[in-house]
Design a protein around this motif. Structure first.
Motif, PDB file in Angstrom:
ATOM      1  N   VAL A   1       1.049  -1.315   0.025  1.00 20.14           N
ATOM      2  CA  VAL A   1      -0.291   0.267  -0.152  1.00 20.14           C
ATOM      3  C   VAL A   1       0.702   1.399   0.292  1.00 20.14           C
ATOM      4  CG1 VAL A   1      -2.049  -1.227   1.183  1.00 20.14           C
ATOM      5  CG2 VAL A   1      -0.091   0.261   2.522  1.00 20.14           C
ATOM      6  N   LYS A   2       0.693   2.703  -0.797  1.00 20.52           N
ATOM      7  CA  LYS A   2       0.917   3.473  -0.610  1.00 20.52           C
ATOM      8  C   LYS A   2       0.539   4.374  -0.181  1.00 20.52           C
ATOM      9  CE  LYS A   2       4.179   5.981  -4.081  1.00 20.52           C
ATOM     10  NZ  LYS A   2       4.294   6.235  -5.686  1.00 20.52           N
ATOM     11  N   ARG A   3       0.905   6.017   0.544  1.00 21.55           N
ATOM     12  CA  ARG A   3       0.127   7.122   0.718  1.00 21.55           C
ATOM     13  C   ARG A   3       0.300   8.119   0.165  1.00 21.55           C
ATOM     14  NH1 ARG A   3       2.760  11.738   3.611  1.00 21.55           N
ATOM     15  NH2 ARG A   3       1.431  12.434   5.215  1.00 21.55           N
ATOM     16  N   VAL A   4      -0.027   8.207  -1.026  1.00 24.59           N
ATOM     17  CA  VAL A   4      -0.722   9.259  -1.767  1.00 24.59           C
ATOM     18  C   VAL A   4      -1.388  10.272  -1.244  1.00 24.59           C
ATOM     19  CG1 VAL A   4      -0.203   7.562  -3.950  1.00 24.59           C
ATOM     20  CG2 VAL A   4      -2.165   8.359  -2.790  1.00 24.59           C
ATOM     21  N   ILE A   5      -1.220  11.956  -2.039  1.00 26.05           N
ATOM     22  CA  ILE A   5      -1.936  12.694  -2.398  1.00 26.05           C
ATOM     23  C   ILE A   5      -3.321  12.353  -2.120  1.00 26.05           C
ATOM     24  CG2 ILE A   5      -3.005  15.200  -2.881  1.00 26.05           C
ATOM     25  CD1 ILE A   5       0.042  15.632  -3.442  1.00 26.05           C
ATOM     26  N   ASP A   6      -4.722  12.718  -1.168  1.00 28.53           N
ATOM     27  CA  ASP A   6      -5.784  12.504  -1.143  1.00 28.53           C
ATOM     28  C   ASP A   6      -6.523  12.862  -2.449  1.00 28.53           C
ATOM     29  OD1 ASP A   6      -8.202  11.569   0.221  1.00 28.53           O
ATOM     30  OD2 ASP A   6      -9.160  12.911  -0.731  1.00 28.53           O
ATOM     31  N   TYR A   7      -7.073  11.609  -3.459  1.00 26.66           N
ATOM     32  CA  TYR A   7      -7.894  11.966  -4.797  1.00 26.66           C
ATOM     33  C   TYR A   7      -8.742  12.752  -4.847  1.00 26.66           C
ATOM     34  CZ  TYR A   7     -12.500  10.115  -2.644  1.00 26.66           C
ATOM     35  OH  TYR A   7     -13.655   9.792  -2.160  1.00 26.66           O
ATOM     36  N   ALA A   8      -9.592  13.649  -3.527  1.00 31.64           N
ATOM     37  CA  ALA A   8     -10.102  14.760  -4.163  1.00 31.64           C
ATOM     38  C   ALA A   8      -9.369  16.037  -3.834  1.00 31.64           C
ATOM     39  CB  ALA A   8     -11.456  14.752  -2.748  1.00 31.64           C
ATOM     40  N   VAL A   9      -7.776  15.763  -3.542  1.00 29.61           N
ATOM     41  CA  VAL A   9      -7.399  17.328  -3.426  1.00 29.61           C
ATOM     42  C   VAL A   9      -6.851  17.195  -4.753  1.00 29.61           C
ATOM     43  CG1 VAL A   9      -5.654  18.214  -2.422  1.00 29.61           C
ATOM     44  CG2 VAL A   9      -6.733  17.008  -1.224  1.00 29.61           C
ATOM     45  N   LYS A  10      -6.802  18.683  -4.985  1.00 32.43           N
ATOM     46  CA  LYS A  10      -5.924  18.569  -6.606  1.00 32.43           C
ATOM     47  C   LYS A  10      -4.499  19.860  -6.498  1.00 32.43           C
ATOM     48  CE  LYS A  10      -6.342  22.515 -10.793  1.00 32.43           C
ATOM     49  NZ  LYS A  10      -6.771  23.095 -11.196  1.00 32.43           N
TER      50      LYS A  10
ATOM     51  N   GLY B   1       1.427  20.073   3.979  1.00 34.33           N
ATOM     52  CA  GLY B   1       0.428  20.962   4.151  1.00 34.33           C
ATOM     53  C   GLY B   1      -1.016  20.424   3.785  1.00 34.33           C
ATOM     54  N   VAL B   2      -0.538  19.211   2.754  1.00 29.01           N
ATOM     55  CA  VAL B   2      -1.957  18.561   1.692  1.00 29.01           C
ATOM     56  C   VAL B   2      -2.560  16.861   1.917  1.00 29.01           C
ATOM     57  CG1 VAL B   2      -2.301  17.834  -0.601  1.00 29.01           C
ATOM     58  CG2 VAL B   2      -0.924  19.566  -0.124  1.00 29.01           C
ATOM     59  N   LYS B   3      -3.728  16.633   2.739  1.00 29.38           N
ATOM     60  CA  LYS B   3      -3.637  15.852   3.096  1.00 29.38           C
ATOM     61  C   LYS B   3      -3.664  14.345   2.263  1.00 29.38           C
ATOM     62  CE  LYS B   3      -8.102  13.629   3.720  1.00 29.38           C
ATOM     63  NZ  LYS B   3      -9.943  13.762   3.707  1.00 29.38           N
ATOM     64  N   HIS B   4      -3.549  13.319   2.693  1.00 26.67           N
ATOM     65  CA  HIS B   4      -2.874  12.458   2.317  1.00 26.67           C
ATOM     66  C   HIS B   4      -3.829  11.642   2.537  1.00 26.67           C
ATOM     67  CE1 HIS B   4       0.813  14.286   1.361  1.00 26.67           C
ATOM     68  NE2 HIS B   4       1.468  13.667   0.079  1.00 26.67           N
ATOM     69  N   SER B   5      -4.000  10.523   1.842  1.00 24.77           N
ATOM     70  CA  SER B   5      -4.487   8.832   2.323  1.00 24.77           C
ATOM     71  C   SER B   5      -4.425   7.623   1.421  1.00 24.77           C
ATOM     72  CB  SER B   5      -6.118   8.942   1.552  1.00 24.77           C
ATOM     73  OG  SER B   5      -6.387   9.754   0.424  1.00 24.77           O
ATOM     74  N   MET B   6      -4.766   7.159   1.695  1.00 23.95           N
ATOM     75  CA  MET B   6      -4.125   5.038   0.631  1.00 23.95           C
ATOM     76  C   MET B   6      -4.649   5.409  -0.377  1.00 23.95           C
ATOM     77  SD  MET B   6      -5.289   1.433   1.472  1.00 23.95           S
ATOM     78  CE  MET B   6      -4.943   1.298   3.416  1.00 23.95           C
ATOM     79  N   ASN B   7      -3.678   5.204  -0.990  1.00 25.31           N
ATOM     80  CA  ASN B   7      -3.789   4.886  -2.680  1.00 25.31           C
ATOM     81  C   ASN B   7      -5.120   3.998  -2.547  1.00 25.31           C
ATOM     82  OD1 ASN B   7      -3.056   4.924  -5.725  1.00 25.31           O
ATOM     83  ND2 ASN B   7      -3.038   2.989  -5.231  1.00 25.31           N
TER      84      ASN B   7
END
Length: 254
Positions: free
Chosen positions: A10-19, A33-39
Motif C-alpha cells: 500500500v502507498k501513501r499518496v495525496i488524497d484523490y479529492a485534492v487537486k 500541508g496537503v491531505k494524504h490517504s491510501m492509494n
C-alpha cells in the motif's frame, strides 16, 4: 491445498479529492500541508485479500500489509490493518521518493522472506501513474501475473482472474505463487469500523530500513521540470453541420 500467505503493498499518496499543485520551484507536486490517504487501487487490494479469507474457498494464513516511505506511512498501514490485514511491515525511507524498480526489488526480498504465495497490489498509484511495479516484481520473482483484475478466485492452488480488455473480458488461470494487480471494478472497499480501528492499534507493525534488505534507493530518473497543464481554451458554437465542417477545416482537423 496450501494456505494463502498474501502480501499487499500500500502507498501513501495525496488524497484523490485534492487537486495537486506544482511547488514554487517547479520541481515536483507540493506535498506539504496537503491531505494524504491510501492509494485507491491499494484499498481494493486489501479488500480483496480480506474477501478471499471470508470466502473460505482456500484457507488464508496471513495478510501482510507493506509500505515503503516516510514515517507518516504508518497511518495507512494502520488503516489496512483496520480493514482486515493481520500485520504490517514499514520500510522507513524519509529522503527519497522511491521508484517502481526499487519498490519491486524490496517486495521481492519481502516475499521471499515472508514465504508469500500471493501478492495483490494496485495496478498503479495515483501520484506517478507508473503502472510498473507489479510487472517488474513478476519479472524479478519469475511468477505468473494477471494485471488489471476485475474478479479474482482462488481454489485448489489455482488463481482465476477476470480482466477487462478492449474487446471485452479475458479470463486467465495460473497456479500459485502469483501476482495480481487490481482495477477499480474489482470490489467496493469497506470502511474501517471504530472497533476495528482500535484493534488495529494492537496489531504488530514492524519497522525496517532498505539497507536491511540490501536495496538501494538511488534514483534512475531525474525530473527536470514540472508544469501545470495549459489552460483549456473555450469552445465555439456553430449553426449547423456545414458550419461545423467548415470550422474543422479551418482548424486543420479534417
Amino acid at each position: 491445498m496450501s494456505a494463502l500467505r498474501i502480501l499487499v503493498p500500500v502507498k501513501r499518496v495525496i488524497d484523490y479529492a485534492v487537486k495537486p499543485r506544482v511547488n514554487k520551484a517547479g520541481t515536483a507536486v507540493e506535498t506539504n500541508g496537503v491531505k494524504h490517504s491510501m492509494n485507491p487501487f491499494d484499498e481494493l487490494s486489501i479488500e480483496e485479500a480480506v474477501r478471499l479469507r471470508e470466502r473460505k474457498s482456500q484457507p488464508v494464513e496471513d495478510i501482510l500489509a507493506f509500505s515503503a516511505g516516510p514515517a507518516k506511512s504508518q497511518d495507512i498501514l494502520r488503516t489496512a490493518m483496520a480493514m482486515g490485514a493481520d500485520r504490517a511491515l514499514h520500510i522507513v525511507e524519509e529522503k527519497t521518493e522511491l521508484e517502481p524498480l526499487s519498490v519491486a526489488k524490496l517486495l521481492q526480498k519481502v516475499a521471499e522472506q515472508e514465504k508469500s504465495n500471493l501478492i495483490i497490489l494496485g495496478k498503479q498509484s495515483i501520484d506517478d501513474d507508473a503502472n510498473q511495479t507489479g510487472q517488474m516484481l513478476a519479472g524479478l520473482l519469475n511468477w505468473p501475473q494477471a494485471t488489471s483484475a476485475s474478479k479474482v478466485e482462488v481454489e485448489n492452488d489455482i488463481c482465476t482472474v477476470t480482466r477487462e480488455v478492449d474487446g471485452g473480458v479475458e479470463t486467465l488461470k495460473a497456479p500459485l505463487p502469483m501476482i495480481i494487480t487490481t482495477d477499480l471494478r474489482l470490489n467496493e472497499p469497506r470502511y474501517a469500523s471504530l472497533p476495528n480501528i482500535m484493534k488495529a492499534k494492537k496489531k504488530p507493525l514492524e519497522k525496517k530500513t532498505m539497507g536491511e534488505f540490501g536495496v538501494s534507493s538511488e534514483k534512475r530518473v531525474k525530473t527536470m521540470k514540472v508544469e501545470e497543464p495549459a489552460a483549456r481554451q473555450g469552445g465555439g458554437k456553430v449553426e449547423d453541420v456545414d458550419g461545423m465542417i467548415a470550422k474543422l477545416k479551418e482548424l486543420g482537423a479534417i
